[in-house]
Design an enzyme around this catalytic site. Sequence first.
Site, PDB file in Angstrom:
ATOM      1  N   GLU A 844       0.832  -1.209   0.000  1.00  0.00           N
ATOM      2  CA  GLU A 844       0.000   0.000   0.000  1.00  0.00           C
ATOM      3  C   GLU A 844       0.864   1.256   0.000  1.00  0.00           C
ATOM      4  OE1 GLU A 844      -3.766  -0.663   2.682  1.00  0.00           O
ATOM      5  OE2 GLU A 844      -2.001  -1.457   3.683  1.00  0.00           O
ATOM      6  N   ASP A 868      -4.843   2.716  -1.034  1.00  0.00           N
ATOM      7  CA  ASP A 868      -3.789   3.484  -0.383  1.00  0.00           C
ATOM      8  C   ASP A 868      -2.568   3.646  -1.285  1.00  0.00           C
ATOM      9  OD1 ASP A 868      -4.630   4.429   2.160  1.00  0.00           O
ATOM     10  OD2 ASP A 868      -4.796   2.358   2.820  1.00  0.00           O
ATOM     11  N   CYS A 915      -6.539  -6.227  -3.646  1.00  0.00           N
ATOM     12  CA  CYS A 915      -7.793  -6.153  -2.872  1.00  0.00           C
ATOM     13  C   CYS A 915      -8.326  -4.724  -2.786  1.00  0.00           C
ATOM     14  CB  CYS A 915      -7.591  -6.732  -1.474  1.00  0.00           C
ATOM     15  SG  CYS A 915      -6.385  -5.848  -0.511  1.00  0.00           S
TER      16      CYS A 915
HETATM   17  C1  PEP Z   1      -6.416  -0.431   0.180  1.00  0.00           C
HETATM   18  O1  PEP Z   1      -5.776   0.488   0.699  1.00  0.00           O
HETATM   19  O2  PEP Z   1      -6.487  -0.601  -1.054  1.00  0.00           O
HETATM   20  C2  PEP Z   1      -7.150  -1.395   1.017  1.00  0.00           C
HETATM   21  C3  PEP Z   1      -7.695  -2.462   0.506  1.00  0.00           C
HETATM   22  O3  PEP Z   1      -7.275  -1.083   2.337  1.00  0.00           O
HETATM   23  P1  PEP Z   1      -8.375  -0.024   2.913  1.00  0.00           P
HETATM   24  O4  PEP Z   1      -9.229   0.412   1.754  1.00  0.00           O
HETATM   25  O5  PEP Z   1      -9.118  -0.740   3.961  1.00  0.00           O
HETATM   26  O6  PEP Z   1      -7.475   1.050   3.432  1.00  0.00           O
HETATM   27 MG    MG Z   2      -5.433   0.470   2.852  1.00  0.00          MG
END
Ligand code: PEP
Ligand code: MG
Length: 981
Positions: A844, A868, A915
Amino acid sequence: MLTLTPDDILLDCHADDWQAALDHAAEALLQAGLTADGYREGLHAREAQSSTFLGNAIAIPHGTPESREHVRATGVRVLQFPQGIDWHDGNRVHVLVTIAAQSDEHLEILRQLTHVLDREGISERLAAADSRGEIAGLLSKTVVEPRLDADTLCLGFPARDSQELALAAAARLRQAGCVENAFVATVADQAPRALGQGLWLVASDLGVTQPALALATPAHPLNIGDAGLVGVFCLAAQGDAHHGLLERLVTLLESGSAGDLAGADAATVLARLAGETASAITATVRVLNAHGLHARPAKQLVQVARAQGVSIRVRLAEGSGQAVSATSLTKVIGLGARRGQPLLFSIDGSDLPADAAERALAAVCRAVTEGLGEAVAPFDEGREHHLPEPEVIIEPLVENEPQTAVAASPGLAIAPAFVLRLPRFEYPERAGDPATENRRLDAALLEGEDQLEALVRQARGGEVAQILSMHEEMLKDSELHQAAREGIAEGASAEAAWWHAIETAARAQEMLADRLLAERAADLRDVGRRVLGILCNVALPKPPDSPYILVADDLGPSDVARLDTARVRGLLTARGGATAHSAILARALGIPAAVGAGERVLTLSNDTLLILDGDRGRYTVAPSEERLASAEQRLADQRRREAEAWEARHQPAATRDGHRVEVAANLGNTAHAQDAVERGAEGVGLLRTEFIFMAHAAMPDLMTQVEEYREATEALDGRPLVARTLDVGGDKPLPYWPVPREDNPFLGLRGIRLALTRPEVLETQLRALLMAAAPAAESEQAPAAGVKAPAAGVDKKSRPLRIMLPMVKDLGEFRQARAIYDRLLEEIPETERATDVQLGVMIEIPSAALLAPTLAPEVDFFSVGTNDLTQYALAIDRGHPELSAQSDGLHPAVLRLIQLTVQAAHAQGKWVGVCGELASDATAVPVLVGLGVDELSVSARQVPLVKARLREFDLEEARAQATLALAQPTAEAVRDALEVR
Ligand code: PEP
Ligand code: MG
């Protein structure tokens, strides 16, 4: 606040006379780029009107209102003249604080300087200072405003003893935002101390955010010891900033008028604490000067007050202000009175004939009304209540031409627009007659209830009806009514008292640890607006009964969650980005959405026909018949595709030529795992465990966590669970794990960084995950009710567990967490823990992607969090209301980081998932597959569609798309290039 930097200060200046000093000051402003040439004349003209000498060797030259056109930016320049200058009014000046001000910002500067002027020896120190830092320090004393106003009073409280009163007063301070819970706890441990005359005091400096004084008085007479109890003061102390409040208490006791507080209303209490005795004769008058009581009118006022030959005090009539002598220039300027604010003059009438006092008050009030030497216009509260909005020129929308926005939730929608414009409520803050205001409030509450009842009847069951019934309950809440009535009793209008009660309750709700309860704050405000609308006679927008596309400025997650999915066909917002939480929710609800379309969409008229394309982030206003027919055809195709995708949802995910790419679901709640399986998910690719923690009021213990995670492992029935360890801090605070305030929460203590500060919390979580995924005992093997039998080849005994660490920046952090994990694997007997288990990291942060070759040998897998990663690679806050629209994960820079990650992982035989939200973007799917990504994890609702999308291309095509995308210079170029293929 006047925050001087050394660059604002010119040391050791010389001038032969005051005119030359003024020229010097004008030149300093000019050189600093704050003014244009003409401002010099303005400085001289202003000085010719009257001296800007303030006191203690300081003068504050500034231009006339007419010369403001020469001001380019507001600012100050401070010039030190060590030898001093004879000012034209006979005073000696060592420092000029020269002000370039476009409006009345200089009032604040003046106000601060008056605090400096009170200090002894300041003129000598200013003259002798030999560093710019010293001068800045002498002039920039930060002023902490102590609080004492109607909101810090708790009058007529039904207490049984002084301790209960002390706690009620402390609670008031907490509600007013002046203290934290620690303060209330220390007050609970204190016995109130006697001040005399029936007054008692508790005090603490623990957990104080703003110095303040509260007073609680009893509803019924109380005795404590032999004496009666008038009230308990609660002091929130901070440095020496609360000394003024203590002085007020002393003045009150010295005047012997403490007894007046028994059973008194807020206005009387504040008047006594402001230094006015019961025998004070008062008069109130509004300041009319365009720029408030700045130096020149203040000087006039002081002269008029002095001429009366009696002691006159003055304070701001609203708020906590202490009365000051009307004959002290610095004190009068220190009031900081702005146009429209009422001043309250008072004269102690005890040894003065009443008509003499009244004559004196009439004279000062007349002088204020006449403008204190300036031309003034009458004050019209209705019109001046709000500052005029800056004029924004908005391009009109062109009909029948596709307009660009940001794709936020896939799907096509065709329906008329319903533009949600929240009305502006304008109302007076104060009202004269509490009885009338109470009657108005009662009537509005009744009407609100009627409206809601009618809506519940119309809604005929379902989610919307439930929400409306909940609103009805909220409207009947007697505590809300009580809070509003207290406000009315203290002189507020029904509108102001009601809205204050709603805001206070909503803020308290937002502080709750339970996320769902916290989200009820939005409901409270909805209810509040309904009643406010009735009081102000402003109708609230009512959505149509037929299907529509909702057009709004922005929508919060709770707004989206409350949408009536039966009628809302699509969402179009002026602001917001694809990774904002409202967009994530729209995807989860399956509502097509385009966001970040710009303010002009708010100019659309209701009922204008719209075509909204959530896949491409386009919308068309008033389409031609031809375009409409083609969109309708696409919509029919889309529905057919969705139906086909749903039919095929349990087939393994693979490209047309059979290349396997696992498609898993993102979850925030383990109870939804079963639903994800039903939608065809081949596992859970991201369990956001922080949502589980947020749903608990305190840190969940080991067994609570085991139970939560086991719900998922059981429902998955042999499919893998990828669980992310706690990712809180920064913008996702956990109420019971406070993080110090940070200027840049996104760059602060969050994710693994925060977790490693309390390794015992991380250890418990890892232990719980490992225990929850222990292989199922024989007796547990029957499929859970409603869950499909496992797909062929799924080993029912195993519970594959993949644990991933969020926000890892490099190997150092990974190794620290791995040490705990390895120890747990050793410690927990194999029969009691997961055996098919892997530990990976989320990619990230760009540093982690760049260093993937160093991470890959030690981790078991990578999962790319594109939300992120995009935020940090492009330096755009993912929730930024305007910029996040540009935060596109298909940016070639982000794609290159993913490419690096995949190459490094595959070189070591490790797998890579994605993800973030990009994984469900139909345009991005082939690109990610072409880059070599092995797993896509998307919201459960998207699973069938992403699986279907995979079946539309083969690996060769995907690789070509990835190569094409990587070669583009911008995200727009990537999207254009992929679209024309
Ligand atoms: C992301 O940062 O892509 C992630 C899956 O985490 P979150 O959206 O929960 O920060
Ligand atoms: Mg994230």
